[in-house]
Write a protein that holds these residues in place. Structure first.
Motif, PDB file in Angstrom:
ATOM      1  N   PRO A   1      55.899  29.118  35.956  1.00  0.00           N
ATOM      2  CA  PRO A   1      55.949  30.587  35.958  1.00  0.00           C
ATOM      3  C   PRO A   1      54.768  31.165  35.185  1.00  0.00           C
ATOM      4  O   PRO A   1      54.273  30.577  34.219  1.00  0.00           O
ATOM      5  N   GLY A   2      54.331  32.306  35.648  1.00  0.00           N
ATOM      6  CA  GLY A   2      53.221  32.972  34.978  1.00  0.00           C
ATOM      7  C   GLY A   2      53.289  34.475  35.218  1.00  0.00           C
ATOM      8  O   GLY A   2      54.123  34.974  35.981  1.00  0.00           O
ATOM      9  N   GLU A   3      52.404  35.177  34.564  1.00  0.00           N
ATOM     10  CA  GLU A   3      52.374  36.642  34.661  1.00  0.00           C
ATOM     11  C   GLU A   3      50.937  37.075  34.945  1.00  0.00           C
ATOM     12  O   GLU A   3      49.992  36.553  34.382  1.00  0.00           O
ATOM     13  N   LYS A   4      50.816  38.014  35.862  1.00  0.00           N
ATOM     14  CA  LYS A   4      49.498  38.550  36.195  1.00  0.00           C
ATOM     15  C   LYS A   4      49.570  40.076  36.188  1.00  0.00           C
ATOM     16  O   LYS A   4      50.609  40.662  36.483  1.00  0.00           O
ATOM     17  N   HIS A   5      48.424  40.702  35.895  1.00  0.00           N
ATOM     18  CA  HIS A   5      48.299  42.163  35.952  1.00  0.00           C
ATOM     19  C   HIS A   5      47.366  42.539  37.101  1.00  0.00           C
ATOM     20  O   HIS A   5      46.232  42.024  37.167  1.00  0.00           O
ATOM     21  N   LEU A   6      47.856  43.393  37.984  1.00  0.00           N
ATOM     22  CA  LEU A   6      46.996  43.994  39.010  1.00  0.00           C
ATOM     23  C   LEU A   6      46.716  45.417  38.537  1.00  0.00           C
ATOM     24  O   LEU A   6      47.621  46.253  38.469  1.00  0.00           O
ATOM     25  N   ILE A   7      45.461  45.688  38.183  1.00  0.00           N
ATOM     26  CA  ILE A   7      45.100  46.966  37.575  1.00  0.00           C
ATOM     27  C   ILE A   7      44.289  47.787  38.576  1.00  0.00           C
ATOM     28  O   ILE A   7      43.257  47.327  39.090  1.00  0.00           O
ATOM     29  N   CYS A   8      44.784  48.997  38.836  1.00  0.00           N
ATOM     30  CA  CYS A   8      44.151  49.888  39.811  1.00  0.00           C
ATOM     31  C   CYS A   8      43.543  51.067  39.066  1.00  0.00           C
ATOM     32  O   CYS A   8      44.261  51.865  38.453  1.00  0.00           O
ATOM     33  N   GLU A   9      42.234  51.179  39.108  1.00  0.00           N
ATOM     34  CA  GLU A   9      41.512  52.254  38.419  1.00  0.00           C
ATOM     35  C   GLU A   9      40.996  53.246  39.461  1.00  0.00           C
ATOM     36  O   GLU A   9      40.086  52.938  40.229  1.00  0.00           O
ATOM     37  N   VAL A  10      41.613  54.425  39.500  1.00  0.00           N
ATOM     38  CA  VAL A  10      41.232  55.462  40.465  1.00  0.00           C
ATOM     39  C   VAL A  10      40.314  56.442  39.734  1.00  0.00           C
ATOM     40  O   VAL A  10      40.773  57.405  39.119  1.00  0.00           O
ATOM     41  N   MET A  11      39.005  56.186  39.781  1.00  0.00           N
ATOM     42  CA  MET A  11      38.066  56.937  38.956  1.00  0.00           C
ATOM     43  C   MET A  11      36.781  57.242  39.716  1.00  0.00           C
ATOM     44  O   MET A  11      35.674  56.964  39.253  1.00  0.00           O
ATOM     45  N   GLY A  12      36.918  57.810  40.934  1.00  0.00           N
ATOM     46  CA  GLY A  12      35.743  58.199  41.699  1.00  0.00           C
ATOM     47  C   GLY A  12      34.839  57.026  42.006  1.00  0.00           C
ATOM     48  O   GLY A  12      35.288  55.967  42.445  1.00  0.00           O
ATOM     49  N   LYS A  13      33.543  57.173  41.726  1.00  0.00           N
ATOM     50  CA  LYS A  13      32.590  56.105  42.054  1.00  0.00           C
ATOM     51  C   LYS A  13      32.763  54.880  41.157  1.00  0.00           C
ATOM     52  O   LYS A  13      32.213  53.814  41.459  1.00  0.00           O
ATOM     53  N   HIS A  14      33.526  55.018  40.072  1.00  0.00           N
ATOM     54  CA  HIS A  14      33.784  53.876  39.191  1.00  0.00           C
ATOM     55  C   HIS A  14      35.124  53.204  39.500  1.00  0.00           C
ATOM     56  O   HIS A  14      35.583  52.363  38.718  1.00  0.00           O
ATOM     57  N   SER A  15      35.755  53.549  40.603  1.00  0.00           N
ATOM     58  CA  SER A  15      37.065  52.986  40.949  1.00  0.00           C
ATOM     59  C   SER A  15      36.973  51.484  41.164  1.00  0.00           C
ATOM     60  O   SER A  15      35.944  50.961  41.622  1.00  0.00           O
ATOM     61  N   ASN A  16      38.084  50.801  40.842  1.00  0.00           N
ATOM     62  CA  ASN A  16      38.098  49.352  41.002  1.00  0.00           C
ATOM     63  C   ASN A  16      39.537  48.863  41.067  1.00  0.00           C
ATOM     64  O   ASN A  16      40.466  49.592  40.703  1.00  0.00           O
ATOM     65  N   ILE A  17      39.699  47.654  41.562  1.00  0.00           N
ATOM     66  CA  ILE A  17      40.988  46.959  41.557  1.00  0.00           C
ATOM     67  C   ILE A  17      40.723  45.581  40.953  1.00  0.00           C
ATOM     68  O   ILE A  17      39.854  44.848  41.436  1.00  0.00           O
ATOM     69  N   LEU A  18      41.465  45.245  39.896  1.00  0.00           N
ATOM     70  CA  LEU A  18      41.188  43.998  39.177  1.00  0.00           C
ATOM     71  C   LEU A  18      42.457  43.182  39.013  1.00  0.00           C
ATOM     72  O   LEU A  18      43.554  43.737  38.822  1.00  0.00           O
ATOM     73  N   LEU A  19      42.309  41.865  39.096  1.00  0.00           N
ATOM     74  CA  LEU A  19      43.391  40.928  38.791  1.00  0.00           C
ATOM     75  C   LEU A  19      43.075  40.295  37.438  1.00  0.00           C
ATOM     76  O   LEU A  19      42.005  39.702  37.248  1.00  0.00           O
ATOM     77  N   VAL A  20      44.014  40.462  36.493  1.00  0.00           N
ATOM     78  CA  VAL A  20      43.775  40.043  35.111  1.00  0.00           C
ATOM     79  C   VAL A  20      44.874  39.087  34.653  1.00  0.00           C
ATOM     80  O   VAL A  20      46.053  39.287  34.977  1.00  0.00           O
ATOM     81  N   ASP A  21      44.479  38.067  33.924  1.00  0.00           N
ATOM     82  CA  ASP A  21      45.434  37.167  33.279  1.00  0.00           C
ATOM     83  C   ASP A  21      45.725  37.730  31.889  1.00  0.00           C
ATOM     84  O   ASP A  21      44.858  37.702  31.004  1.00  0.00           O
ATOM     85  N   PRO A  22      46.948  38.268  31.660  1.00  0.00           N
ATOM     86  CA  PRO A  22      47.223  38.937  30.379  1.00  0.00           C
ATOM     87  C   PRO A  22      47.283  37.983  29.196  1.00  0.00           C
ATOM     88  O   PRO A  22      47.112  38.403  28.050  1.00  0.00           O
ATOM     89  N   THR A  23      47.561  36.696  29.437  1.00  0.00           N
ATOM     90  CA  THR A  23      47.657  35.758  28.304  1.00  0.00           C
ATOM     91  C   THR A  23      46.300  35.555  27.630  1.00  0.00           C
ATOM     92  O   THR A  23      46.221  35.334  26.423  1.00  0.00           O
ATOM     93  N   THR A  24      45.226  35.653  28.411  1.00  0.00           N
ATOM     94  CA  THR A  24      43.876  35.475  27.852  1.00  0.00           C
ATOM     95  C   THR A  24      43.037  36.750  27.966  1.00  0.00           C
ATOM     96  O   THR A  24      41.907  36.786  27.486  1.00  0.00           O
ATOM     97  N   ASN A  25      43.618  37.769  28.624  1.00  0.00           N
ATOM     98  CA  ASN A  25      42.921  39.037  28.871  1.00  0.00           C
ATOM     99  C   ASN A  25      41.583  38.815  29.586  1.00  0.00           C
ATOM    100  O   ASN A  25      40.578  39.460  29.300  1.00  0.00           O
ATOM    101  N   THR A  26      41.580  37.864  30.534  1.00  0.00           N
ATOM    102  CA  THR A  26      40.364  37.604  31.299  1.00  0.00           C
ATOM    103  C   THR A  26      40.543  38.063  32.744  1.00  0.00           C
ATOM    104  O   THR A  26      41.638  38.033  33.309  1.00  0.00           O
TER     105      THR A  26
END
Length: 592
Positions: free
Chosen positions: A114-139
């Motif tokens: 088992p593990g945990e992942k963060h899918l982070i959605c940044e809605v910020m105009g031209k700086h928008s992004n979607i990132l998959l992050v491992d919260p245990t290492t914050n990478t």
């Protein structure tokens, strides 16, 4: 567009109630910037979540629209499938009042751990992004948009780099403000600024549209300046900040979509927009509002792209024809000397007995009633007789040139008039189907190569039958208006009866207009309204007064070989009318 923190709060509330506990069944990446997550929950079954990091259309919401996926999934899509498919959504959280949404997903790795992942959605105009992050290492495991410090000094979005949230904006959360703090925030600002500008700079979660609404609800003009604010105005503004904080705490959102008179999207908000009274309002869930807005916006862009590609073709041909016409006119001007060459030849022939070989001849011009002397230039290497024959030869050549060029000029001018009509129809087309009809016409006229095979099925042909616009006059008469040349032909030559009234702008590209006339006589008011429609749906839409010819349909006919929409007519009368969009709306509303 108003995808502010308030809208994101409404989205977070809806996704929390609709997705928490749901299982991620499928992940798709139809475009470079968009994801589709198919999530199954016990209560609501399968739901499609759209996440976009497009610079113009960054957003997140449920969607009903279908998307075409590439044959091979992009790398980011494969990474998400590896880490998230089969996982369950534990939480959906908005970071502060920023336009950042974080999904916490419980999943298992390749070994079943088992593990945990963060899918982070940044809605910020031209700086928008979607990132998959491992919260245990914050990478960062991956991002839909990768970039290094060469692009951004603040952070890198690359695999195995630490995740940094976008920089904080140092704004105040309305849920945590006291009245004293609020007054201090306002009074510390530049008194020359508008209150809306100060709200935008200092209050978290609000965009320009929300700021204007809050100031309007406080009983002030939306452009009210801080220097005019007294204690009463400050109290009224504070009450709106309290309202905003309570709305966020309790989730009392009122998602609203604004539409103009043509049902085209104008803007959206998470609250009711009472200061915008002249737009149609459509309400529903925040996903319904966002999905409707962006679907229509994307359709409009596709419409404009389609229109632009066709206009490029048409205007290129118009430019070619104008150059050709200019050359024809120059050739015609040269050929106008044909009669002069004939006269010179005849004068030389008549005076051969008294003309010596040389550079010129002086003879009496018997074509001139005054009998003046004419000087005729000659080639000194030729005899007078040979010079006369040379002039006759030039006369025949110029005469033949004039006849040929005149015919070619008429054809070129006719084609230019046709393409001007196509240009007008393209510029005024409102729907994809209208543009498709015009493209089909351009294919038939060999301006474009066919993309679609000819329809052979009879039922399909019936569906493709032209559909002219229909209006109802103030006196109850049906008025039909063609939207392009093919519709003009269909309307005037097939649909209309001989006793109908036919209208068209005089010598101006535009739509054919028909007044259906079963009673045998059309009142003047209906005639004026139909003429106004003809003026509006023409190239002279922006003019003050437009001449419109009208006659009985029986006096309209199509010359053999004429291009679509090209007709001739007689027994006409002319009206001068002013184009009126307001009247168009009124007559369309009557038809509805």
């Amino acid at each position: 567009m108003a995808f502010d923190g308030l809208v994101m709060a409404a989205v977070a509330q809806e996704l929390t109630s609709g997705l928490v506990g749901g299982r991620v069944e499928k992940i798709q990446q139809p475009t470079t910037h968009e994801l589709i997550l198919v999530i199954h929950t016990r209560e609501k079954g399968k739901q499609r979540l759209l996440i976009s990091a497009d610079a113009r259309d960054a957003r997140i919401h449920f969607t009903q629209a279908s998307h075409v996926n590439p044959l091979s999934p992009p790398i980011f899509c494969m990474v998400l499938r590896k880490h998230l498919e089969g996982g369950r959504i534990r939480s959906v959280e908005q970071i502060g009042l920023e336009r950042i949404l974080q999904f916490t997903v419980d999943s298992r790795d390749e070994l079943g751990r088992p593990g945990e992942k963060h899918l982070i959605c940044e809605v910020m105009g031209k700086h928008s992004n979607i990132l998959l992050v491992d919260p245990t290492t914050n990478t960062i495991l991956d991002g839909i948009h990768r970039y290094s410090h060469a692009v951004s000094r603040y952070r890198e979005v690359l695999p195995n780099r630490p995740y940094l949230s976008p920089p904080e904006q140092s704004k105040f959360d309305p849920r945590k403000l006291t009245e004293d703090q609020f007054r201090e925030i306002l009074m510390s600002g530049d008194i020359d600024l508008k209150v809306t500008d100060i709200f935008l700079q200092r209050i978290a979660g609000v965009g320009p549209l929300t700021c204007r609404e809050l100031v309007f609800r406080a009983g002030l003009a939306v452009d009210y300046r801080l220097e005019h604010c007294g204690d009463y105005e400050l109290t009224q503004l504070w009450q709106q900040i309290q309202y905003l904080g309570e709305l966020l705490e309790k989730g009392y959102f009122q998602p609203t979509l604004l539409l103009d008179r043509r049902e085209l999207p104008v803007d959206f908000s998470a609250i009711d927009l009472s200061h915008l009274k002249f737009f149609k309002k459509e309400t529903g869930s925040i996903s319904h509002v966002l999905d409707g807005y962006y679907r229509k916006i994307i359709e409009l862009r596709q419409l404009e792209s389609f229109r632009h590609s066709l206009l490029q073709t048409v205007r290129k041909e118009i430019g070619r024809l104008k150059k050709k016409i200019s050359l024809y006119q120059k050739s015609l001007a040269s050929a106008e000397k044909a009669d002069e060459y004939r006269i010179f030849g005849e004068l030389l022939t008549a005076n051969l007995y008294q003309i010596d070989q040389g550079k010129e001849a002086r003879v009496q011009n018997f074509y001139d009633p005054a009998g003046t002397e004419t000087i005729i230039a000659m080639d000194s290497s030729l005899t007078p007789s040979q010079n006369a024959q040379e002039y006759f030869r030039k006369y025949l050549k110029a005469k033949n040139t004039r006849n040929a060029v005149t015919q070619q000029l008429e054809q070129a001018e006719s084609e230019l008039n046709y393409l001007d009509a196509v240009d007008t129809a393209l510029s005024q087309a409102m729907y994809q189907e209208d543009l498709k009809e015009i493209r089909s016409e351009l294919e038939e006229q060999a301006y474009l190569k066919p993309k679609i095979q000819q329809v052979k099925n009879r039922s399909q042909k019936e569906k493709l039958r032209p559909q002219p616009m229909s209006f109802l006059s103030s006196e109850g008469f049906t008025i039909l208006v063609g939207k392009n040349n093919k519709q003009n032909d269909y309307l005037s030559l097939r649909l209309a009866s001989e006793d109908d009234i036919w209208l068209h702008t005089k010598d101006i590209p535009g739509s054919h207009v028909i007044i259906r006339n079963p009673a045998g006589e059309v009142p003047n008011q209906t005639l004026l309204e139909a003429a106004t429609l003809a003026a509006w749906f023409s190239k002279s839409r922006q003019s003050g007064k437009v001449p419109v010819d009208f006659t009985l349909r029986r006096h309209v006919r199509k010359p053999k070989g004429a291009k679509p929409g090209m007709v001739i007519y007689d027994n006409q009368q002319t009206l001068y009318v002013a184009p009126s969009e307001e009247l168009v709306d009124q007559l369309a509303a009557k038809k509805d």
